[in-house]
Design a protein around this motif. Structure first.
Motif, PDB file in Angstrom:
ATOM      1  N   ASP A  98     -60.054 -63.466 -53.223  1.00  0.00           N
ATOM      2  CA  ASP A  98     -61.186 -63.337 -53.213  1.00  0.00           C
ATOM      3  C   ASP A  98     -62.331 -64.065 -53.869  1.00  0.00           C
ATOM      4  N   LEU A  99     -61.578 -64.045 -54.752  1.00  0.00           N
ATOM      5  CA  LEU A  99     -62.381 -64.810 -56.143  1.00  0.00           C
ATOM      6  C   LEU A  99     -61.644 -65.888 -56.540  1.00  0.00           C
ATOM      7  N   THR A 100     -61.547 -66.583 -57.459  1.00  0.00           N
ATOM      8  CA  THR A 100     -59.900 -67.718 -57.962  1.00  0.00           C
ATOM      9  C   THR A 100     -61.057 -67.235 -58.572  1.00  0.00           C
ATOM     10  N   SER A 101     -59.835 -67.763 -60.211  1.00  0.00           N
ATOM     11  CA  SER A 101     -59.855 -67.804 -61.626  1.00  0.00           C
ATOM     12  C   SER A 101     -58.790 -68.228 -62.012  1.00  0.00           C
ATOM     13  N   VAL A 102     -58.789 -68.989 -63.607  1.00  0.00           N
ATOM     14  CA  VAL A 102     -57.549 -69.462 -63.993  1.00  0.00           C
ATOM     15  C   VAL A 102     -58.293 -68.738 -65.452  1.00  0.00           C
ATOM     16  N   LYS A 103     -56.664 -68.532 -66.024  1.00  0.00           N
ATOM     17  CA  LYS A 103     -56.524 -68.218 -67.302  1.00  0.00           C
ATOM     18  C   LYS A 103     -56.385 -68.822 -68.488  1.00  0.00           C
ATOM     19  N   VAL A 104     -57.765 -68.782 -69.454  1.00  0.00           N
ATOM     20  CA  VAL A 104     -57.438 -69.047 -70.165  1.00  0.00           C
ATOM     21  C   VAL A 104     -57.770 -68.678 -72.037  1.00  0.00           C
ATOM     22  N   ARG A 105     -56.775 -68.805 -72.390  1.00  0.00           N
ATOM     23  CA  ARG A 105     -55.347 -67.818 -74.000  1.00  0.00           C
ATOM     24  C   ARG A 105     -55.963 -66.717 -72.619  1.00  0.00           C
ATOM     25  N   ASN A 106     -56.078 -65.326 -73.820  1.00  0.00           N
ATOM     26  CA  ASN A 106     -56.111 -64.490 -73.682  1.00  0.00           C
ATOM     27  C   ASN A 106     -57.408 -63.552 -72.261  1.00  0.00           C
ATOM     28  N   GLY A 107     -57.918 -64.378 -71.461  1.00  0.00           N
ATOM     29  CA  GLY A 107     -58.798 -64.019 -70.782  1.00  0.00           C
ATOM     30  C   GLY A 107     -59.003 -64.737 -69.559  1.00  0.00           C
ATOM     31  N   ARG A 108     -59.961 -64.113 -68.616  1.00  0.00           N
ATOM     32  CA  ARG A 108     -59.666 -65.022 -67.120  1.00  0.00           C
ATOM     33  C   ARG A 108     -61.120 -65.683 -67.525  1.00  0.00           C
ATOM     34  N   ARG A 109     -61.415 -66.610 -66.390  1.00  0.00           N
ATOM     35  CA  ARG A 109     -62.418 -67.025 -66.181  1.00  0.00           C
ATOM     36  C   ARG A 109     -62.081 -67.307 -64.204  1.00  0.00           C
ATOM     37  N   VAL A 110     -63.942 -67.107 -64.044  1.00  0.00           N
ATOM     38  CA  VAL A 110     -64.277 -67.783 -62.325  1.00  0.00           C
ATOM     39  C   VAL A 110     -64.836 -68.854 -62.424  1.00  0.00           C
ATOM     40  N   PRO A 111     -64.671 -69.665 -61.858  1.00  0.00           N
ATOM     41  CA  PRO A 111     -65.792 -70.530 -61.535  1.00  0.00           C
ATOM     42  C   PRO A 111     -66.766 -70.439 -60.996  1.00  0.00           C
ATOM     43  N   MET A 112     -68.191 -70.779 -61.196  1.00  0.00           N
ATOM     44  CA  MET A 112     -69.227 -71.150 -60.627  1.00  0.00           C
ATOM     45  C   MET A 112     -69.377 -70.645 -58.936  1.00  0.00           C
ATOM     46  N   ALA A 113     -68.397 -72.475 -59.187  1.00  0.00           N
ATOM     47  CA  ALA A 113     -68.340 -72.800 -57.224  1.00  0.00           C
ATOM     48  C   ALA A 113     -67.344 -71.487 -56.495  1.00  0.00           C
ATOM     49  N   SER A 114     -66.046 -70.926 -57.562  1.00  0.00           N
ATOM     50  CA  SER A 114     -65.380 -69.887 -56.434  1.00  0.00           C
ATOM     51  C   SER A 114     -66.339 -68.563 -55.961  1.00  0.00           C
ATOM     52  N   ILE A 115     -67.299 -68.438 -57.092  1.00  0.00           N
ATOM     53  CA  ILE A 115     -69.091 -66.948 -56.527  1.00  0.00           C
ATOM     54  C   ILE A 115     -69.349 -67.603 -55.563  1.00  0.00           C
ATOM     55  N   ARG A 116     -69.666 -68.827 -55.783  1.00  0.00           N
ATOM     56  CA  ARG A 116     -70.956 -69.728 -54.787  1.00  0.00           C
ATOM     57  C   ARG A 116     -70.510 -69.393 -53.165  1.00  0.00           C
ATOM     58  N   VAL A 117     -68.956 -69.843 -53.436  1.00  0.00           N
ATOM     59  CA  VAL A 117     -67.725 -70.021 -51.774  1.00  0.00           C
ATOM     60  C   VAL A 117     -67.673 -68.351 -51.824  1.00  0.00           C
ATOM     61  N   TYR A 118     -67.393 -67.931 -52.108  1.00  0.00           N
ATOM     62  CA  TYR A 118     -67.585 -66.275 -51.866  1.00  0.00           C
ATOM     63  C   TYR A 118     -69.373 -65.087 -51.287  1.00  0.00           C
ATOM     64  N   VAL A 119     -69.666 -65.835 -51.554  1.00  0.00           N
ATOM     65  CA  VAL A 119     -71.402 -65.409 -51.198  1.00  0.00           C
ATOM     66  C   VAL A 119     -71.509 -65.759 -49.918  1.00  0.00           C
ATOM     67  N   ALA A 120     -71.340 -67.522 -49.734  1.00  0.00           N
ATOM     68  CA  ALA A 120     -71.729 -68.122 -49.126  1.00  0.00           C
ATOM     69  C   ALA A 120     -70.829 -67.462 -47.985  1.00  0.00           C
ATOM     70  N   GLY A 121     -69.341 -66.960 -48.094  1.00  0.00           N
ATOM     71  CA  GLY A 121     -69.210 -66.691 -47.187  1.00  0.00           C
ATOM     72  C   GLY A 121     -68.993 -64.926 -46.182  1.00  0.00           C
TER      73      GLY A 121
END
Length: 61
Positions: free
Chosen positions: A32-55
Motif C-alpha cells: 500500500d506504501l512504496t519504500s526504498v532501502k537505504v543502507r540498513n533502513g527503509r525510507r518512504v517517499p512523501m509522494a507514496s504517502i500522498r498517493v496512499y492518502v488520496a486513495g
C-alpha cells in the motif's frame, strides 16, 4: 508545501499518517506504501504517502 521527492524514515512516515511504525511496515509489506532501502533502513517517499492518502479519500467518497 512539502517536497514529494523527500524520503521519510519509517518513524517520520508514521507520524505523518498518525499511525504506529508497525502499521507503516505492514502497509509497506502489503504494497500500500512504496519504500526504498537505504543502507540498513527503509525510507518512504512523501509522494507514496500522498498517493496512499488520496486513495483512502477516494475510497471513502
Amino acid at each position: 508545501m512539502q517536497d514529494d521527492s523527500r524520503l521519510l524514515k519509517v518513524e517520520e512516515a508514521a507520524e505523518v499518517l498518525n499511525v504506529s511504525r508497525w502499521t507503516v511496515y505492514r502497509l509497506i509489506k502489503e504494497k500500500d506504501l512504496t519504500s526504498v532501502k537505504v543502507r540498513n533502513g527503509r525510507r518512504v517517499p512523501m509522494a507514496s504517502i500522498r498517493v496512499y492518502v488520496a486513495g483512502l479519500i477516494e475510497d471513502a467518497a
